[in-house]
Motif scaffolding. Structure first.
Motif, short mmCIF file in Angstrom:
data_model
loop_
_atom_site.label_atom_id
_atom_site.label_comp_id
_atom_site.label_asym_id
_atom_site.label_seq_id
_atom_site.Cartn_x
_atom_site.Cartn_y
_atom_site.Cartn_z
N ARG A 6 0.83 -1.21 0.00
CA ARG A 6 0.00 0.00 0.00
C ARG A 6 0.86 1.26 0.00
O ARG A 6 1.74 1.42 0.83
CB ARG A 6 -0.93 0.00 1.21
CG ARG A 6 -2.15 0.88 1.02
CD ARG A 6 -3.18 0.70 2.13
NE ARG A 6 -3.63 -0.69 2.29
CZ ARG A 6 -4.40 -1.35 1.43
NH1 ARG A 6 -4.81 -0.76 0.32
NH2 ARG A 6 -4.75 -2.60 1.66
N SER A 74 5.52 -11.15 -0.28
CA SER A 74 4.17 -10.85 0.24
C SER A 74 4.14 -10.89 1.75
O SER A 74 3.33 -10.22 2.38
CB SER A 74 3.17 -11.88 -0.28
OG SER A 74 2.84 -11.61 -1.61
N LEU A 76 4.21 -10.00 5.03
CA LEU A 76 4.28 -8.65 5.58
C LEU A 76 5.29 -8.54 6.71
O LEU A 76 5.40 -9.45 7.53
CB LEU A 76 2.90 -8.22 6.09
CG LEU A 76 1.84 -8.07 4.98
CD1 LEU A 76 0.44 -7.98 5.59
CD2 LEU A 76 2.13 -6.85 4.12
N GLY A 113 1.99 -1.77 8.13
CA GLY A 113 0.53 -1.74 8.18
C GLY A 113 0.12 -1.86 9.64
O GLY A 113 0.85 -2.43 10.45
N ASP A 114 -1.06 -1.34 10.00
CA ASP A 114 -1.46 -1.37 11.41
C ASP A 114 -1.72 -2.80 11.89
O ASP A 114 -1.29 -3.18 12.98
CB ASP A 114 -2.68 -0.48 11.68
CG ASP A 114 -3.83 -0.74 10.73
OD1 ASP A 114 -3.61 -0.72 9.50
OD2 ASP A 114 -4.96 -0.99 11.21
N ALA A 115 -2.38 -3.61 11.08
CA ALA A 115 -2.65 -4.99 11.50
C ALA A 115 -1.36 -5.79 11.54
O ALA A 115 -1.11 -6.56 12.47
CB ALA A 115 -3.65 -5.65 10.55
N ALA A 116 -0.51 -5.58 10.55
CA ALA A 116 0.74 -6.35 10.48
C ALA A 116 1.69 -5.95 11.60
O ALA A 116 2.36 -6.80 12.19
CB ALA A 116 1.40 -6.13 9.12
N ASN A 147 -4.69 2.39 8.61
CA ASN A 147 -6.01 2.64 8.02
C ASN A 147 -7.12 1.98 8.84
O ASN A 147 -8.24 1.84 8.38
CB ASN A 147 -6.04 2.22 6.54
CG ASN A 147 -5.59 0.78 6.36
OD1 ASN A 147 -5.74 -0.03 7.27
ND2 ASN A 147 -5.06 0.46 5.19
N VAL A 149 -7.94 -0.89 9.65
CA VAL A 149 -8.52 -2.17 9.26
C VAL A 149 -7.43 -3.01 8.61
O VAL A 149 -6.51 -2.48 7.99
CB VAL A 149 -9.74 -1.96 8.31
CG1 VAL A 149 -9.35 -1.27 7.03
CG2 VAL A 149 -10.47 -3.26 8.03
N GLY A 150 -7.48 -4.31 8.83
CA GLY A 150 -6.53 -5.21 8.16
C GLY A 150 -7.30 -6.10 7.21
O GLY A 150 -7.97 -7.04 7.65
N HIS A 216 -9.64 -3.40 0.13
CA HIS A 216 -8.27 -3.84 0.35
C HIS A 216 -7.48 -3.86 -0.95
O HIS A 216 -6.31 -3.52 -1.00
CB HIS A 216 -8.27 -5.24 0.97
CG HIS A 216 -6.91 -5.81 1.17
ND1 HIS A 216 -6.05 -5.35 2.13
CD2 HIS A 216 -6.25 -6.79 0.49
CE1 HIS A 216 -4.92 -6.03 2.06
NE2 HIS A 216 -5.01 -6.90 1.07
C1 TPP Z 1 2.70 -12.67 6.86
C2 TPP Z 1 1.45 -12.42 6.06
N1 TPP Z 1 0.28 -12.96 6.44
C3 TPP Z 1 -0.85 -12.73 5.74
C4 TPP Z 1 -0.82 -11.95 4.60
C5 TPP Z 1 -2.09 -11.69 3.79
N2 TPP Z 1 -2.47 -10.25 3.88
C6 TPP Z 1 -2.14 -9.39 2.92
S1 TPP Z 1 -2.60 -7.82 3.28
C7 TPP Z 1 -3.25 -8.27 4.75
C8 TPP Z 1 -3.87 -7.23 5.66
C9 TPP Z 1 -2.84 -6.26 6.11
O1 TPP Z 1 -3.39 -5.27 6.94
P1 TPP Z 1 -2.50 -4.05 7.43
O2 TPP Z 1 -1.24 -4.51 8.02
O3 TPP Z 1 -3.36 -3.20 8.33
O4 TPP Z 1 -2.12 -3.27 6.09
P2 TPP Z 1 -3.12 -2.66 5.00
O5 TPP Z 1 -3.30 -3.69 3.93
O6 TPP Z 1 -4.38 -2.30 5.69
O7 TPP Z 1 -2.40 -1.46 4.47
C10 TPP Z 1 -3.12 -9.64 4.93
C11 TPP Z 1 -3.62 -10.37 6.11
C12 TPP Z 1 0.43 -11.45 4.20
N3 TPP Z 1 0.59 -10.75 3.08
N4 TPP Z 1 1.53 -11.67 4.95
#
Ligand code: TPP
Length: 690
Positions: A6, A74, A76, A113-116, A147, A149-150, A216
């Motif tokens: 993103r 990929s 994260l 990312g906030d969820a990551a 943002n 939300v994940g 997303h």
């Molecule tokens: C280690 C890992 N687990 C699962 C995924 C699948 N995945 C891709 S984007 C995402 C959500 C990420 O959310 P966030 O960190 O908030 O970032 P955003 O996409 O909202 O910018 C997930 C679970 C991944 N890419 N990497």
């Protein structure tokens, strides 16, 4: 910089200076501009939002700042320690004996990312590196693109803390929360972060709290899962609109001028896209010439005796008044005699001489791992501690003739972030030998993502490779299921197209030549060494001075037994093996009149057929061929070597298997069971079935 998908296009265009047509080319033309040098094709590539880029950011005052975005998978957040390792290498002046770091020359930035950030453990591992002497980078700028939300998961399901950034509190990192709608507030947050880093040289974090206007990804409908949030977002003015409005209200811009600016920027994009399409249609399709796979490359790795003697002496020198632990002193003193007395060079000694010799040839070295300064098995003692004062002294850092710097650090108790850090370092320092050591090889799977996504596939995906060298202690010695196997099979399954090298040496001299070769070869590749435990001091394994002053790394070692050398025509059975089991076989062979020839495969990938053919040609009467391993049949090298060896055997001959049967767990938990199993394997290797 390291970041996820993103915002990546924004970074490419606005921070790295990549022109719009290049972006359109990737999206519309499907062109990739990365190649995998040394593969027999130009690599399999990667999706465009993973590819790294290098460019420059031009400041308003006309200055240029070099910016590098690191390629990422990929997965994260896994790029984070890679970014810091890369930055550390760029900050290190290592072409001098007294190397130094200057964190002011390069600033690592990680966008999360906030969820990551809350969910991925590698984030905590990376934050823990911030103040460690071996890993400091003068502070990393962390930015959570929050943002709220994940993908489709709400905050309450994603973390147990109030803020996405709360993990950083445990590391005393200042956290600046800022509203992403407040453009000037965001700039102020960044300025504060920059000043903090300049002043305190530590990590700082900006929690940029905003929202995701769309789903997303392109195919996602966010109203399925966050209907109320998206109802509000739809009626919420964008940052651009809000900022323009504030400028108009402040009398700095007219509404008309703001509109014109927007129109002009948008038109520019349309024009660039159209001109790209027109030129792409005209351009003839030309495919680049394939680069060929190079399989071998002669490098001389022997070192003259007088140089070895001088290095040996320097490695034993401490300042006046320095008290070496008396027990250790005796051990080290033995290294003086070892060079001159027959076969006395053990593993740690050969390693010290290999590294020291490289330093005097101008190769910088970085060596890290859990307890690596002493060595897990008390074999290294590269860093000495004064028995009276606790002062430390590392003779290898003070070699009078060194032309490059040596770093050695005990790593924190982490496999994942520390291996990733070294991967990043090695990528930015192909001049250096970067060694990462596992405590036991069994723990390496804690860093599996770094092996799969970066070390194994990075060359084919991104054209990225390095000289990273892994030492993974491996061998069945009754230590149980988690102190026996570095999972050779996993590495051999991942090894293809010369992406990395795999070796399992059985003598200190082989290790000496292998390390030197790895550092000096023009063809840069990672190397995985399955390193020993009991062999570290095994007298039968020790090497002689002339093994270091002559020769080079041998991918295949034929049986040196005088009886076999004298009469190879009498050999009926050939036993192939790799690693420590060789010495178990040797112990059994000792008491026999007629015994099989025991051939060691020391270089596993790239598997070289020629040396095997040469060995086989020496045994024209052999009709029985077996592969012997300690590992279970579904593990170890069997699946990898069997089809390769079988092709080289005389017509009509098959390759037999001797080893543990298929098992779910790599080794026995009970030492007695281990002893029994080893004895059975050795007996069967000699053709005795019970
Ligand atoms: C280690 C890992 N687990 C699962 C995924 C699948 N995945 C891709 S984007 C995402 C959500 C990420 O959310 P966030 O960190 O908030 O970032 P955003 O996409 O909202 O910018 C997930 C679970 C991944 N890419 N990497």
């Amino acid at each position: 910089m390291g970041m996820a998908h993103r915002g990546r296009l924004n970074v490419l265009v606005h921070n790295i200076g990549r022109p719009y047509p290049a972006i359109f080319a990737e999206f519309e033309g499907g062109q990739k501009d990365e190649e995998a040098p040394g593969l027999d094709h130009d690599g399999t590539g990667d999706v465009k939002y993973h590819l790294g880029a290098e460019g420059a950011y031009l400041t308003r005052s006309g200055k240029s700042i070099a910016v590098a975005l690191i390629s990422n998978p990929s997965h994260l957040e896994f790029v984070n320690p890679v970014v810091n390792g890369n930055a550390r290498a760029r900050q290190t002046q290592r072409k001098t004996r007294d190397l130094y770091h200057d964190p002011s020359v390069c600033w690592p930035i990680q966008i999360h990312g906030d969820a990551a950030f809350a969910g991925q453990g590698i984030v905590a591992e990376t934050l823990n590196l911030d103040a460690l002497p071996g890993y400091q980078v003068g502070g990393t700028m962390h930015l959570i693109a929050n943002n709220q939300v994940g993908f489709t998961t709400d905050m309450g399901d994603a973390r147990s803390t109030q803020h996405a950034s709360d993990l950083a509190k445990g590391f005393d990192i200042p956290i600046i929360h800022v509203n992403a709608d407040d453009a000037e507030g965001c700039l102020a947050a960044v300025r504060l972060g920059v000043m903090y880093r300049q002043q305190f040289h530590r990590d700082v974090l900006i929690d940029l709290v905003g929202y995701r206007r769309w789903g997303h990804n392109e195919a996602d409908e966010p109203a399925y899962t966050q209907p109320l949030m998206y109802e509000r977002i739809r009626s919420h003015a964008s940052v651009r609109v809000q900022y323009a409005q504030s400028l108009v209200e402040g009398g700095l811009l007219t509404e008309e001028a703001a509109g014109q600016r927007f129109e002009a920027a948008y038109q520019k994009l349309i024009d660039e896209q159209q001109s790209f399409r027109a030129s792409a249609a005209k351009a003839a399709q030309s495919s680049p010439a394939p680069t060929r796979l190079v399989t071998s490359e002669a490098v001389s790795t022997d070192v003259p005796a007088d140089r070895l003697r001088a290095l040996n002496e320097s490695l034993l020198t401490v300042p006046d008044g320095f008290t070496i632990n008396p027990k250790l002193k005796r051990q080290l003193e033995r290294r003086r005699a070892a060079l001159e007395e027959g076969s006395g060079i053990d593993w740690g000694h050969a390693e010290a001489l290999a590294l020291a010799s490289l330093l005097t040839e101008g190769v910088p070295i970085r060596f890290t791992g859990e307890d690596s300064e002493r060595g897990t098995f008390s074999q290294r003692h590269m860093v000495l501690h004064d028995a009276k004062t606790g002062e430390v002294w590392a003779p290898i850092r003070r070699l009078p003739s060194a032309l490059a710097g040596f770093e050695i650090y005990n790593s924190p108790l982490s496999e994942l972030a520390t291996l990733a850090f070294e991967y990043g370092y090695a990528t930015a320092a192909s001049d250096a030998l970067v060694v990462w050591e596992a405590q036991y090889g069994d723990f390496i799977n804690g860093a599996q993502v770094i092996i799969d996504q970066f070390i194994a596939a990075g060359l084919s995906k991104w054209g990225v490779t390095n000289r990273l060298t892994l030492l993974l202690p491996h061998g069945y010695e009754g230590g149980g299921p988690e102190h026996s196997s570095a999972r050779l099979e996993r590495f051999l399954q991942l090894a293809a197209e010369g992406n990395f090298r795999v070796a399992n040496c059985t003598t200190p001299a082989q290790y000496f030549h292998l390390l030197r070769r790895q550092a000096r070869r023009a063809r840069v590749r990672p190397l995985v060494i399955f390193s020993p435990k009991s062999l570290l001091r095994l007298p039968q394994a020790a090497s002689r001075m002339e093994d270091l002053t002559q020769g080079t790394f041998q991918p295949v070692l034929d049986d040196p037994d005088p009886g076999i050398v004298a009469n190879p025509g009498a050999v009926r059975r050939v036993v192939f093996c790799s690693g420590k089991v060789y010495y178990d076989l040797l112990a059994e062979a000792g008491g026999r009149d007629r015994r099989p020839a025991i051939v060691r495969i020391e270089g596993l990938h790239t598997f070289l057929e020629e040396p095997v053919r040469t060995v086989l040609a020496r045994y024209p009467s052999a009709t029985e061929f077996v592969w012997v391993q300690e590992e279970p049949r579904n593990m170890g090298a069997w699946s990898y070597v069997a089809p390769r060896l079988a092709l080289l055997l005389p017509a009509g001959c098959e390759l037999g298997y001797v080893g543990r049967p298929e098992r779910a767990s790599p080794a026995e938990g009970y030492p007695e069971a281990h002893v029994e199993e080893q004895a059975r394997i050795v007996k069967e290797a000699f053709g005795v079935n019970k």
